[in-house]
Design an enzyme around this catalytic site. Structure first.
Site, mmCIF file in Angstrom:
data_model
loop_
_atom_site.group_PDB
_atom_site.id
_atom_site.type_symbol
_atom_site.label_atom_id
_atom_site.label_comp_id
_atom_site.label_asym_id
_atom_site.label_seq_id
_atom_site.Cartn_x
_atom_site.Cartn_y
_atom_site.Cartn_z
ATOM 1 N N SER A 261 7.609 -8.646 7.293
ATOM 2 C CA SER A 261 6.882 -7.724 6.415
ATOM 3 C C SER A 261 6.197 -6.643 7.237
ATOM 4 O O SER A 261 5.989 -6.782 8.445
ATOM 5 C CB SER A 261 5.828 -8.480 5.605
ATOM 6 O OG SER A 261 4.665 -8.728 6.381
ATOM 7 N N ASP A 262 5.834 -5.568 6.582
ATOM 8 C CA ASP A 262 4.979 -4.576 7.212
ATOM 9 C C ASP A 262 3.533 -5.087 7.179
ATOM 10 O O ASP A 262 3.228 -6.130 6.591
ATOM 11 C CB ASP A 262 5.111 -3.231 6.502
ATOM 12 C CG ASP A 262 4.902 -2.061 7.449
ATOM 13 O OD1 ASP A 262 4.150 -2.214 8.437
ATOM 14 O OD2 ASP A 262 5.480 -0.987 7.208
#
Length: 721
Positions: A261-262
């Site tokens: 994920s960011d």
């Protein structure tokens, strides 16, 4: 290392730790305050942080080794950390921003620069870079256009794959190879209103046809990791978007690498309004196909409950952990947790002459000559040179997201000109600042005096590096009133003036283009920017860059790009203002951009002749050869980027007016000619049809060859099926 055996021995807490990425401060901090605040915000204890499987935001081999020692000492099975970092356009020695690198149209140069950056990063302890960014960009208001290689899916795919090859080298077997992570999946480059983190609304047809091909090219090149984007696509955040992560990425493309994920994106699903709480966020992300959670701990905190409730399975957790352990194993971290980290090699490699020479060459080839009325190149015999403007002595030209790069390492334009012309009198004045809203020009009289006395004037204008990049969207793209006032005054008093424009995005240069005799766009050029600019201005290097992103006449044209649709009522001539008629037009300006995709001048004139195709038809079994002869009519050795486009004249869905299908960069001596031959296959003519299949359809196609997307030679061929 037998990672299957290791997995069988790990506790659930250890497994969940491997799926959690935390900042380096969680491992190495100076006092209690450094850790208690961050851990409390994540809802974990300091002891929990030590179970994390990877980290980011550290600098240097010394820090890396200390953090690795701390982590492994606390980890029950002594599993080493993965160290990740944003190595976007160089580590310590910085080359131009990726949008500038797109203007080189040069896969070999991109690969060479990525390999150099990977090497510098590797000796500083980096195992994974969050690069390349393959978000297609068509709206210059969005600050992160600087991280992309441009607006075209074909160009982005080829250059993205080159970045991957450069970073990953021999499938991570080389000492200095690092893993690449493609971002941001998907379509982050099309936020509404050009505003960062904003929603993206695209049809699935447009998504597949235009925005996904660049990511797919990197998957095909063997990229190790992929990062979902912050935005929603079709109302669903990419972090939990099953269409993107499960159906397309894992299913259709069979990607089995790590999905990370960011930053804090799991918890941001709550703000998006699709996750009720952190526990629900973890459930949504993992079930969509995410593996590693960056800078939040919802998986670590709630996966055990979700397993007990049957909302997750242990098989899902184990698959994700195995992907992480497998990458660590292939990087050799179980045998050597430090891998290539070396303070000695940092000192030897960072900013070494070979790396500086490479990034200077990259800065030269990324620069685009937008206008030249016989002013450039300046004479190297000039006795008095005035370097004027807010970027004359500015060292902040390396660009946003330059990791360990430092402004103080950068060569200014003033320093570059003085080094190139040691016998000339080179004077400077700032004139005004680079502030976007400045109106007054404090040093106007001094600037006029210097300009009036100079043999050549270098006018350094543009946009500061911190005004682009993540979170830095702009509603206006013009130069400030102060910069324009300075430009008018200087040009009025010396017509032998060239404007050097710094920027991280296409700026609106319409007013400047009307008055300045020459204009060189150098982007944010990196460590050797000033030397590259001096060499270009004074003829030691010949501009060859071509725009990878369209330059608008006004911000109201954004988003703007070359491969637009015809519409049912196209304007007859997009370059003129159409005052009447029900057509797709503006009342107050032409539809055409100021400078189109693929555009860029040289100190030479290149002529195109002998445009031929091998047949008037193409079939699945018989590719077409497209040939053209290019001649250097100028007095300088130079490089020309020859571009091949197509137009599908009739199809089951509306097709763009032009599509780039190939390009070739050639180098020619004065008077030299070369035949450029492209091979066009039936596969090149495929698209996503009305019934959703990816196929070609029989019919007429126009084939175009030329130096940019406007100046083109054409012929028509027929696809038989």
């Amino acid at each position: 290392m037998d990672i299957q055996k290791l997995l069988s021995e790990m506790t659930l807490q250890e497994k969940l730790g491997q799926l959690t990425q935390l900042n380096a401060i969680f491992f190495k901090h100076d006092n209690t305050a450094d850790i208690t605040g961050p851990t409390s915000r994540l809802g974990i204890e300091e002891s929990d942080a030590l179970y994390s499987g990877s980290t980011l935001n550290f600098i240097g081999a010394k820090d890396m080794k200390e953090i690795q020692d701390i982590a492994m000492a606390a980890q029950p099975h002594k599993i080493p950390l993965l160290f990740m970092q944003d190595v976007i356009h160089g580590y310590r020695t910085i080359y131009p921003i990726p949008l500038g690198m797109g203007c080189t149209f040069d896969e070999e140069l991109v690969e060479e620069c990525a390999r150099m950056a990977g090497k510098e990063a590797a000796v500083s302890g980096v195992h994974v870079t969050f690069s390349p960014m393959l978000d297609l960009v068509r709206d210059a208001r969005w600050g992160r256009v600087m991280e992309s290689t441009g607006e075209d899916p074909h160009l982005n795919g080829r250059l993205g794959a080159a970045f991957v090859r450069g970073y990953q080298g021999n499938h991570l077997q080389g000492k200095y190879d690092i893993a690449a992570c493609v971002k941001h999946f998907a379509a982050y480059g099309a936020p509404e209103a050009g505003r960062d983190y904003n929603a993206v609304e695209l049809s699935e047809h447009t998504l597949r046809e235009t925005y996904l091909p660049g990511y797919r090219a990197c998957i095909d090149a063997g990229v190790e990791m992929i990062m979902p984007s912050f935005n929603t696509v079709g109302g669903v955040p990419s972090t939990c978007n099953r269409l993107l992560l499960d159906r397309i990425l894992r299913g259709e493309w069979a990607f089995d690498g790590i999905v990370i994920s960011d930053y804090n994106a799991y918890r941001e699903m709550i703000r998006h309004g699709v996750a009720e709480n952190e526990k629900h966020a973890a459930e949504l992300a993992i079930n969509a196909g995410c593996d590693v959670e960056m800078m939040s701990a919802t998986t670590y905190l709630y996966a055990q409950e979700l397993l007990a409730e049957g909302k997750l399975t242990m098989a899902q957790i184990d698959r994700a952990v195995l992907r992480v352990l497998d990458l660590k194993n292939r990087l050799g971290l179980f045998e050597n947790p430090y891998r290539a980290a070396s303070e000695q090699e940092e000192a030897e490699l960072h900013l070494c002459p070979a790396h500086r020479a490479l990034v200077r060459r990259a800065a030269e080839e990324a620069s685009v000559l937008l206008k030249n009325e016989g002013v450039l190149p300046f004479s190297q015999k000039a006795k008095k040179v005035a370097v004027i403007g807010p970027f004359a002595k500015e060292k902040g030209i390396k660009g946003f997201w330059s990791c360990a790069g430092r402004d103080e390492d950068c060569v200014t334009v003033l320093s570059g000109v003085r080094a190139l012309l040691p016998d000339a009198e080179v004077a400077t004045v700032k004139g005004c600042s680079w502030a976007v809203d400045e109106t007054a020009v404090p040093d106007l009289d001094e600037a006029i005096e210097l300009a009036s006395e100079a043999d050549a004037v270098v006018l350094c204008l543009g946009e500061y590096q911190e005004h682009t990049g993540e979170g830095n969207s702009r509603a206006t793209l013009n130069l400030s009133p102060a910069q324009m006032a300075l430009a008018r005054a200087v040009i009025k008093h010396n017509k032998n003036t060239a404007a050097v424009i710094f920027g991280g995005r296409p700026l609106v240069l319409t007013d400047l283009a009307e008055i300045v005799p020459a204009m060189l766009y150098v982007w944010q050029p990196g460590t050797e920017g000033g030397n590259a600019v001096a060499r270009l201005l004074f003829g030691k290097a010949n501009p060859s860059g071509k725009l990878s992103m369209t330059f608008p006449r006004a911000v109201g044209q954004c988003p703007i790009y070359y491969s637009r649709m015809h519409t049912g009522r196209p304007v007859k001539d997009p370059k003129v203002v159409t005052q009447s008629g029900y057509c797709s037009r503006y009342l107050d300006m032409p539809v055409a951009p100021l400078y189109p995709f693929g555009y860029g001048l040289s100190y030479n004139t290149y002529t195109y002749d002998n445009f031929t195709v091998s047949d008037d038809k193409i079939t699945p079994d018989a590719p077409l050869e497209v040939a053209v002869t290019v001649k250097n009519e100028g007095a300088y050795e130079g490089k020309e980027i020859v571009q091949l486009y197509i137009r599908d004249k009739f199809a089951s869905v509306a097709r763009p007016v032009l599509e780039l299908k190939d390009f070739a960069k050639i180098e020619l001596a004065p008077g030299e000619s070369a035949a450029v031959i492209f091979t066009l296959t039936e596969e090149d003519l495929r698209f996503h049809t009305a019934d959703g299949t990816f196929a070609s359809e029989r019919g007429e196609f126009e084939i175009f060859v030329g130096p940019d997307s406007e100046r083109l030679m054409s012929t028509t061929v027929y696809l038989e099926k």
